[in-house]
Design an enzyme around this catalytic site. Structure first.
Site, short mmCIF file in Angstrom:
data_model
loop_
_atom_site.label_atom_id
_atom_site.label_comp_id
_atom_site.label_asym_id
_atom_site.label_seq_id
_atom_site.Cartn_x
_atom_site.Cartn_y
_atom_site.Cartn_z
N SER A 147 11.15 -33.16 15.51
CA SER A 147 11.88 -32.70 16.66
C SER A 147 11.32 -33.54 17.73
O SER A 147 10.01 -34.20 17.68
CB SER A 147 11.74 -31.29 16.83
N TYR A 160 6.94 -23.76 18.43
CA TYR A 160 7.56 -24.79 17.87
C TYR A 160 7.05 -26.34 18.09
O TYR A 160 6.71 -27.00 17.24
CB TYR A 160 9.13 -24.69 18.55
P1 NAP Z 1 19.57 -23.68 11.24
O1 NAP Z 1 20.92 -23.71 11.00
O2 NAP Z 1 18.86 -22.56 11.77
O3 NAP Z 1 19.03 -23.73 9.54
C1 NAP Z 1 17.59 -23.42 9.39
C2 NAP Z 1 17.32 -23.29 7.87
O4 NAP Z 1 16.31 -23.13 7.73
C3 NAP Z 1 18.36 -22.40 7.19
O5 NAP Z 1 18.77 -22.85 6.09
C4 NAP Z 1 17.27 -21.23 6.91
O6 NAP Z 1 17.81 -20.69 5.70
C5 NAP Z 1 15.92 -22.10 6.61
N1 NAP Z 1 14.71 -21.58 6.75
C6 NAP Z 1 14.21 -20.70 7.89
N2 NAP Z 1 13.12 -20.16 7.41
C7 NAP Z 1 12.84 -20.38 6.33
C8 NAP Z 1 11.85 -20.11 5.33
N3 NAP Z 1 10.70 -19.29 5.80
N4 NAP Z 1 11.72 -20.58 4.03
C9 NAP Z 1 12.87 -21.34 3.34
N5 NAP Z 1 14.12 -21.53 4.56
C10 NAP Z 1 13.99 -21.28 5.79
O7 NAP Z 1 18.72 -24.69 11.92
P2 NAP Z 1 18.80 -26.31 12.05
O8 NAP Z 1 19.24 -26.70 13.17
O9 NAP Z 1 19.73 -26.83 10.55
O10 NAP Z 1 17.55 -26.75 11.61
C11 NAP Z 1 16.85 -27.51 10.58
C12 NAP Z 1 15.57 -28.22 10.99
O11 NAP Z 1 16.13 -29.16 11.99
C13 NAP Z 1 14.65 -27.56 11.64
O12 NAP Z 1 13.50 -27.74 11.00
C14 NAP Z 1 14.76 -27.61 12.90
O13 NAP Z 1 13.40 -27.59 13.59
C15 NAP Z 1 15.00 -29.00 12.80
N6 NAP Z 1 15.48 -29.39 14.24
C16 NAP Z 1 16.93 -28.88 14.62
C17 NAP Z 1 17.48 -29.57 15.84
C18 NAP Z 1 18.95 -28.83 16.35
O14 NAP Z 1 19.25 -29.17 17.43
N7 NAP Z 1 19.42 -28.07 15.71
C19 NAP Z 1 16.73 -30.44 16.76
C20 NAP Z 1 15.53 -30.73 16.01
C21 NAP Z 1 15.09 -30.48 14.91
P3 NAP Z 1 17.40 -19.16 5.35
O15 NAP Z 1 17.47 -18.24 6.67
O16 NAP Z 1 18.19 -18.70 4.39
O17 NAP Z 1 15.98 -18.96 4.75
#
Ligand code: NAP
Length: 258
Positions: A147, A160
């Site tokens: 990120s 974070y």
């Molecule tokens: P999201 O839609 O909230 O999805 C997060 C995923 O992580 C879900 O599948 C959740 O599944 C899983 N997760 C959470 N805690 C977990 C755990 N303890 N063990 C295993 N799985 C876990 O978020 P996203 O935006 O797709 O995020 C994915 C990645 O991209 C993250 O690392 C986030 O920091 C990064 N990111 C996102 C953005 C953005 O704008 N969306 C920007 C920069 C970086 P369960 O709840 O089923 O476990």
């Protein structure tokens, strides 16, 4: 730019956090390139539905329940990949959380530490469990989803920012230790993506990211495409770094125009 990457066909991957958002899109995209995928997340039902959808379209996929803050779960996901598909070529450490959003003085120590266990230790556990298998195979790719917060500071996001910075440090250390042995480790900073995470961020109202118009967020299919490209040898010069989707040159190389 080819629509699929033939060099990925027949490989096997684990995608953590594959039950929704970027992880689910990455699992679907890798499967489209012929990669067998283990979808690992806490919510087995949601991951299983995506795995079933991949199988219905001719791909290979299984879902496993996995909490990346528990080493034994991550090690079991690695064993499941070996048992199901006979190998492990790619690990996408994508699982991450941004909650609980709170300024330091208001933060709950236990919840703060738990977010770090997921975002930081989860990445370490992935490397620790996957590297021995990849080293035996003399090849492997690890992509840690990073990120802009890894190198920047945002109010309310100390857990974070600090954990993403630590994960970037792990990317650098793993690259230093294993590049010469055929292991490619890199990070992906996707920009803002239209997932549940951004819904939570908006609801917090706490910093400039929460004020963004949701229309500026990119779809999860865009970082998913980048992840597939990063699994190819063409991305080797990004090893030990975070590739940013805000970098126009990188996007051109990936073949993204958005
Ligand atoms: P999201 O839609 O909230 O999805 C997060 C995923 O992580 C879900 O599948 C959740 O599944 C899983 N997760 C959470 N805690 C977990 C755990 N303890 N063990 C295993 N799985 C876990 O978020 P996203 O935006 O797709 O995020 C994915 C990645 O991209 C993250 O690392 C986030 O920091 C990064 N990111 C996102 C953005 C953005 O704008 N969306 C920007 C920069 C970086 P369960 O709840 O089923 O476990």
């Amino acid at each position: 730019m080819p629509d699929t990457f033939p060099e990925l066909a027949g490989k096997a991957a684990i995608v953590t956090g594959a039950s929704r958002g970027i992880g689910a899109a990455a699992a679907r995209e890798l499967a489209r390139h012929g990669v067998a995928v283990v979808l690992a997340a806490r919510t087995l039902e949601a991951s299983e539905m995506i795995a079933a959808e991949i199988r219905q379209t001719g791909g290979r996929a299984v879902a496993v329940a996995c909490d990346v803050s528990h080493y034994d779960d991550v090690a079991a996901a690695v064993r499941a990949c070996q048992d199901e598909f006979g190998r492990l070529d790619i690990l996408v450490s994508n699982a991450g959380v941004v909650e609980p959003i709170a300024r330091l003085a208001d933060s709950d120590p236990e919840a703060w530490a738990h977010a770090a266990d997921i975002n930081f230790k989860g990445v370490y556990f992935g490397l620790r469990a996957a590297l021995p298998v990849m080293l035996d195979q003399k090849a492997g790719v690890v992509i840690n989803i990073s990120s802009g917060a890894a190198t920047g500071a945002l109010e309310g996001w100390s857990h974070y920012c600090a954990s993403k910075a630590a994960a970037l440090s792990l990317t650098r250390c793993a690259d230093k230790e294993y590049r010469e042995q055929g292991i490619r480790v890199m990070g992906l900073s996707p920009g803002t993506v239209a997932t549940e995470m951004q819904v939570l961020i908006k609801a917090s109202g706490i910093n400039p990211v929460s004020q963004l118009d949701p229309a500026v967020h990119i779809l999860p299919e865009i970082p998913a495409r980048a992840i597939a490209w990063m699994c190819t040898e063409a991305a080797a010069d990004y090893c030990g770094t975070d590739l940013s989707l805000r970098d126009e040159k990188a996007c051109r190389r990936i073949g993204l125009d958005y």
